[in-house]
Write a protein that holds these residues in place. Structure first.
Motif, short mmCIF file in Angstrom:
data_model
loop_
_atom_site.label_atom_id
_atom_site.label_comp_id
_atom_site.label_asym_id
_atom_site.label_seq_id
_atom_site.Cartn_x
_atom_site.Cartn_y
_atom_site.Cartn_z
N ASN A 71 0.81 -1.22 0.00
CA ASN A 71 0.00 0.00 0.00
C ASN A 71 0.84 1.27 0.00
O ASN A 71 0.32 2.38 0.10
CB ASN A 71 -0.94 0.02 1.21
CG ASN A 71 -2.03 -1.03 1.09
OD1 ASN A 71 -2.29 -1.55 0.00
ND2 ASN A 71 -2.63 -1.38 2.22
N ASP A 79 -4.26 15.19 0.95
CA ASP A 79 -4.22 13.78 0.52
C ASP A 79 -3.63 12.91 1.61
O ASP A 79 -4.11 11.79 1.86
CB ASP A 79 -3.37 13.66 -0.76
CG ASP A 79 -4.07 14.27 -1.98
OD1 ASP A 79 -5.31 14.48 -1.89
OD2 ASP A 79 -3.39 14.54 -2.98
N GLN A 96 -6.17 12.49 4.46
CA GLN A 96 -7.24 11.58 4.05
C GLN A 96 -6.77 10.13 4.11
O GLN A 96 -7.49 9.24 4.56
CB GLN A 96 -7.70 11.93 2.62
CG GLN A 96 -8.87 11.09 2.12
CD GLN A 96 -10.11 11.27 2.98
OE1 GLN A 96 -10.59 12.38 3.16
NE2 GLN A 96 -10.61 10.19 3.55
N THR A 97 -5.52 9.89 3.68
CA THR A 97 -4.95 8.53 3.73
C THR A 97 -4.85 8.06 5.18
O THR A 97 -5.15 6.90 5.49
CB THR A 97 -3.56 8.52 3.07
OG1 THR A 97 -3.67 9.01 1.73
CG2 THR A 97 -2.98 7.12 3.05
N PHE A 119 -6.69 8.98 7.74
CA PHE A 119 -8.03 8.64 8.22
C PHE A 119 -8.47 7.26 7.73
O PHE A 119 -9.02 6.46 8.48
CB PHE A 119 -9.05 9.69 7.75
CG PHE A 119 -9.07 10.96 8.57
CD1 PHE A 119 -8.87 10.93 9.94
CD2 PHE A 119 -9.29 12.20 7.98
CE1 PHE A 119 -8.89 12.09 10.71
CE2 PHE A 119 -9.32 13.37 8.72
CZ PHE A 119 -9.10 13.32 10.09
N SER A 120 -8.20 6.98 6.46
CA SER A 120 -8.67 5.71 5.88
C SER A 120 -7.86 4.51 6.34
O SER A 120 -8.36 3.39 6.42
CB SER A 120 -8.68 5.81 4.35
OG SER A 120 -7.38 6.09 3.87
N GLU A 121 -6.55 4.70 6.65
CA GLU A 121 -5.70 3.59 7.10
C GLU A 121 -5.94 3.22 8.56
O GLU A 121 -5.56 2.15 9.00
CB GLU A 121 -4.21 3.94 6.90
CG GLU A 121 -3.75 3.90 5.45
CD GLU A 121 -3.73 2.49 4.90
OE1 GLU A 121 -3.67 1.52 5.69
OE2 GLU A 121 -3.79 2.34 3.66
N SER A 122 -6.55 4.13 9.31
CA SER A 122 -6.84 3.84 10.73
C SER A 122 -8.35 3.71 10.89
O SER A 122 -9.07 3.49 9.93
CB SER A 122 -6.30 4.97 11.61
OG SER A 122 -7.02 6.17 11.35
N ASP A 123 -8.83 3.89 12.12
CA ASP A 123 -10.28 3.82 12.36
C ASP A 123 -10.92 5.21 12.29
O ASP A 123 -11.92 5.49 12.94
CB ASP A 123 -10.56 3.20 13.72
CG ASP A 123 -9.97 4.02 14.85
OD1 ASP A 123 -9.11 4.89 14.56
OD2 ASP A 123 -10.33 3.80 16.02
N GLY A 124 -10.31 6.10 11.49
CA GLY A 124 -10.83 7.46 11.37
C GLY A 124 -10.02 8.45 12.18
O GLY A 124 -10.47 9.57 12.42
N CYS A 131 -6.20 10.49 13.02
CA CYS A 131 -4.99 11.02 12.38
C CYS A 131 -4.18 11.72 13.45
O CYS A 131 -4.73 12.53 14.21
CB CYS A 131 -5.38 11.98 11.25
SG CYS A 131 -3.98 12.90 10.57
N ASN A 191 -12.13 11.78 12.59
CA ASN A 191 -13.32 12.12 11.82
C ASN A 191 -14.55 11.39 12.36
O ASN A 191 -15.57 11.32 11.72
CB ASN A 191 -13.13 11.86 10.32
CG ASN A 191 -12.94 10.37 10.02
OD1 ASN A 191 -12.99 9.53 10.92
ND2 ASN A 191 -12.70 10.06 8.76
#
Length: 935
Positions: free
Chosen positions: A178, A229, A232-233, A235-240, A242, A260
């Motif tokens: 990834n 960017d 956003q990555t 947030f998406s790689e964890s449980d929301g 950062c 988030n």
């Protein structure tokens, strides 16, 4: 009639509804017009049954084809023509709703706007940290990073999410695929490849973060895009989540966590939505009480029935029995070392002492522990019986009566949650919204909502209801309060060019507050509306642009326009008008020559329900006692909420739960029964009517079943009942009308096509007595029926006339025998009940009668008749307690109890008790100021 004239007037030609005698009249538009006259003179027939009925019929006609399909069957008022009628809105004397979910806030729509305000502009505050709960967006994180000086080093991280303590080889390989090549732990950076190869090991005790990006703060054009960017990555790689590390000049990192998700300090909260604040929705209602605010539990009032007693004297009722006295002795023993005041009255214990008594502490078992023990033992019948004795409706322990789930109260606007606002008196709420300060963004969102809330609150203040709270149950309001809330709700719609028709809006208003109501009516007029008011209040009459006097008398002797014009002209131009005579003073209600005195009394001690300030009040017996005070001073609470249910339990042996008080003492043995004569309908069924309520219809049915044609057809008395199958029309089930439910509109009432409104089958209607069918008898007025039956020689006929006489005595001679209870006003229902009791004079006594605003709907002349009935009751040994604002009744009282001095939180005190003459010396009493001119 010219078009110009038609635009200036509502023109009624040839109105013949009920007792109206071919009435023709021009009612000026855009003016305040008061229609007055004796009860039963034809005021309501003219205003409601003719003018409003036609306005509603035309409104329905303007709607959909679905609505219009019923129009051919809707009965038009019996009138030749009505021209120039605008859209009509009627605010009648409606009976209060019994819906336990309906509140002042919901019925005025203010609560709907508050829900919207909190959902859109509310801030959720964590109850543990006191910080605002926020859901962070990518923009929030980018804006945060951009606040640092140029060149500041930044690292964007994503917390590693896995059930494993450390990343497995498979997980590390996936991360590499990834594009994630670094991991951070204990402020150190590790290469993912080195961890896989084993040349580097992650510390076991540190939190692991994935390194998404490393950069320095820049003012380049593409910097916000790259930064966004990366966030956003993360947030998406964890449980929301950062994590942003910013480094100072010594390369020391500072971590800031963003999420988030809607959470604070690891606790997730419910996001504000309209449903979260709706106690009628499963999403917002308290899970314990389901949005009612009360649950069945241990009732403090039942456990402590007499708060004037101390614990030692037996204040705790369940501990007074011989078998349970050990629990009291145990509590006294356990609290001996901490010096609990066992000899102090319960009502004088402070909060800490009450908490100890109920909840106990280490080594001390309180009242709640006692009931928990009973719960454990309730498999035994004696414990079940004892538990049931002390169970009742009590405030919900979860929501504390707010009806909402706890999460709703975490949301605040200007520092207050929605439960705090609905518990504020409306005058305080008005001050809150006048001074409320919001952040610019919130203010923009809430701008329109706040306008609507402030307007509606102002309308409630204008009609004199500033002492109510939005959480007040609609079922606990008086008839006058209910009508003024309907008026305020209509004002909130801000309609222009409409016809407002009001039925006695001054009901329940102290003379001090009538001026407020007049201002509201004038404002309605100034907006461009026509305001027609059916009213008897002298002050409102004097404020009207025009008066229409209907009469001269009631029933068949009324139905004519006696006068139309200004009030000054009425007094000169209509000498035959009873209204004019009372206004001039040629006719008047005389002040009693002496005041009755009594040594017997009943006393309420420590009344503290709602706004009552723990007052002791004595009510003398064998007298006419009037309880008065400004609106909201606590009259209804004292009399209807405390005295009546408490006395009913003691004297009648049954009754609803009484409001908070110490006890009721006095000469109770001198009362054989207690009767509340209020303004609720006389029957739950629309088929109930005056003649059935006073038990005269049984004799009428018997009389008709004895007629030759009835005997030949084997008709029993039950065949002449509209409540039983046999002789009644089954299409309408004896009502004569059929209701059709309309989509999103009020139901339409249609005359039954089977019986044409006559309620009975044709063969039953063929039975005649002196030429009249059973339906013809039901269409007679009380006056006509007494004359008709009284002139007949038979004993049954005389008995019928005698049973109807009390209806005539209380001024209801104009009411039709078969008139549905649902069409009677609150005041008429009340007088039917009074007539019923007058008809039972020989049934024993003496009784204590309690009346709530009995002058509702009464002309001066009718009040005189009512006072004669009151005096007859007192002379027969009964006692009367009347809650009233009418000065004519107050001046005729033997004894006055004046509450106040103001309404709401500034009321609930006993301002005065004594005779009317003594009241005039009381400077604190508003009633005294207005009574002065009457004595």
């Amino acid at each position: 009639m010219s078009t110009k004239k038609g635009a200036q007037y509502i023109s009624i030609r040839g109105a013949r509804v009920h007792n109206l005698k071919n009435v023709s009249i021009n009612i000026p538009r855009n003016q305040l017009v008061v229609v007055t006259g004796l009860s039963g003179s034809g005021k309501s027939s003219l205003v409601f049954d003719t003018l409003y009925a036609e306005g509603q019929r035309r409104y329905v006609e303007s709607l959909s084809s679905y609505a219009r399909q019923f129009l051919g069957r809707i009965t038009k008022p019996e009138v030749d023509a009505i021209e120039g009628i605008p859209p009509a809105i009627a605010i009648e004397q409606k009976v209060n709703t019994r819906n336990p979910r309906s509140t002042v806030g919901t019925s005025t729509e203010i609560y709907d706007y508050l829900k919207l305000l909190f959902a859109r502009a509310g801030r959720t505050i964590s109850p543990t940290t006191g910080k605002e709960v926020k859901r962070h967006s990518v923009t929030d994180v980018v804006d945060f990073i951009s606040t640092f000086p140029l060149g500041t080093k930044v690292m964007v991280l994503a917390p590693y999410q896995s059930d494993d303590a450390a990343p497995t080889t498979d997980r590390l390989l996936t991360l590499l695929q990834n594009g994630i090549t670094r991991i951070e732990a204990c402020n150190e950076i590790f290469q993912v490849e080195e961890i896989i190869s084993g040349s580097a090991k992650l510390p076991k005790t540190c939190t692991v973060n994935l390194v998404i990006d490393r950069f320095s703060v820049s003012d380049e054009v593409d910097f916000p895009g790259r930064c966004g960017d990366s966030v956003q990555t993360a947030f998406s790689e964890s449980d929301g989540s950062c994590v942003v590390h910013t480094f100072d000049s010594n390369n020391k990192p500072t971590a800031t966590l963003f999420a988030n998700r809607f959470e604070e300090n690891g606790v997730q909260f419910e996001e504000p939505s309209v449903h979260l604040f709706n106690f009628n929705s499963p999403l917002g209602a308290c899970p314990k009480c389901e949005g009612y605010g009360k649950v069945i539990g241990i009732d403090e009032e039942l456990v402590i029935p007499d708060r004037t007693l101390s614990l030692y004297e037996g204040a705790v009722a369940p501990w007074k029995t011989e078998s349970m006295q050990a629990y009291r002795d145990q509590f006294i023993k356990q609290t001996a070392k901490i010096d609990f005041p066992i000899h102090r009255a319960y009502e004088h214990l402070n909060e800490a002492e009450l908490n100890l008594l109920w909840n106990g502490t280490k080594g001390v078992d309180g009242i709640n522990s006692f009931f928990e023990y009973l719960e454990e033992k309730k498999y035994k019948i004696q414990y079940r019986v004892m538990l049931s004795r002390y169970m009742g409706k009590t405030v919900c322990p979860v929501c504390k009566g707010s009806r909402l789930r706890p999460e709703a109260n975490y949301v605040k606007v200007a520092g207050s949650n929605i439960s705090e606002l609905v518990l504020m008196p409306i005058d305080e709420l008005q001050a809150f919204f006048k001074t409320v300060v919001l952040e610019p963004h919130e203010a923009k969102i809430a701008e329109r909502i706040l306008i609507e809330v402030r307007n509606r609150i102002n309308f409630l203040m204008d009609v004199g209801l500033g002492y109510l709270t939005l959480n007040r149950l609609s079922a606990t309001l008086s008839g006058g309060e209910s009508q003024r809330i309907n008026l305020a709700t209509s004002l909130g719609s801000s309609l222009v060019g409409s016809l407002y028709i009001l039925d006695e809006p001054s009901i329940g208003l102290h003379p001090r507050d009538t001026t407020l109501l007049i201002n509201v009516l004038q404002n309605l007029k100034h907006l461009g509306n026509t305001v027609v008011v059916v009213e008897h209040d002298e002050e409102i009459m004097r404020a009207a642009d025009q008066i229409i006097d209907v009469g001269p008398l009631a029933g068949q002797h009324g139905g004519e326009i006696i006068f139309q014009g200004k009030i000054d002209e009425l007094q000169q131009a209509a000498p035959d008008s009873l209204t004019a005579r009372y206004l001039i003073g040629t006719e008047q209600i005389p002040v009693p020559k002496f005041r009755r005195k009594s040594a017997s009394f009943v006393e309420v001690k420590s009344a503290r329900e709602n706004n009552l300030k723990s007052i002791d009040v004595k009510f003398p017996l064998n007298t006419l006692t009037v309880v008065t005070g400004v609106s909201g001073s606590g009259k209804s609470t004292l009399v209807k909420g405390v005295l009546y249910p408490a006395l009913s339990k003691l004297v009648n042996g049954y009754g609803e739960k009484a409001g908070k008080h110490g006890c009721v003492t006095g000469d109770l043995h001198r009362i054989k029964g207690v009767e509340m004569i209020d303004q609720n309908p006389i029957g739950k069924s629309t088929r109930s009517n005056p003649v059935t309520y006073v038990k005269a219809y049984e004799e009428v049915r018997k009389l008709y079943s004895d007629q030759p044609y009835a005997k030949a057809n084997n008709f029993k008395p039950s065949h002449f009942s509209f409540n039983m199958e046999g002789g009644r029309c089954e299409e309408c089930q004896g009502e004569g009308i059929i209701k059709v439910e309309m989509q999103f509109m009020a139901d339409v009432t249609l005359v039954c096509e089977q019986c044409h409104g006559k309620r009975f089958k044709n063969e039953v209607l063929d039975v005649r007595y002196q030429g009249l069918s059973i339906f013809d008898v039901l269409e007679l007025t009380v006056d006509q029926a007494i004359e008709f039956f009284g002139s007949q020689p038979g004993s049954t006929e005389r008995k019928i006339a005698e049973k109807m006489k009390p209806l005539q005595d209380v001024g209801l001679g104009y009411v039709r025998l078969g008139q549905s209870s649902s069409t009677l006003s609150g005041g008429e229902s009340q007088r039917v009940k009074l007539a019923s009791f007058l008809g039972k004079e020989n049934s024993g006594g003496p009784f204590l009668f309690i009346f709530d605003e009995p002058t509702t709907g009464l002309h001066f002349h009718d009040i005189r008749k009512l006072l004669d009935s009151f005096n007859a009751l007192v002379e027969n040994g009964h006692s009367l307690i009347v809650v009233e604002h009418n000065l004519e009744v107050i001046k005729c009282a033997d004894y006055i109890i004046d509450l106040g001095p103001e309404g709401g939180k500034d009321g609930g005190q006993l301002v005065f008790s004594g005779t009317p003459e003594e009241l005039l010396k009381c400077k604190e009493s508003y009633t005294a100021r207005y009574l002065k001119d009457k004595l």
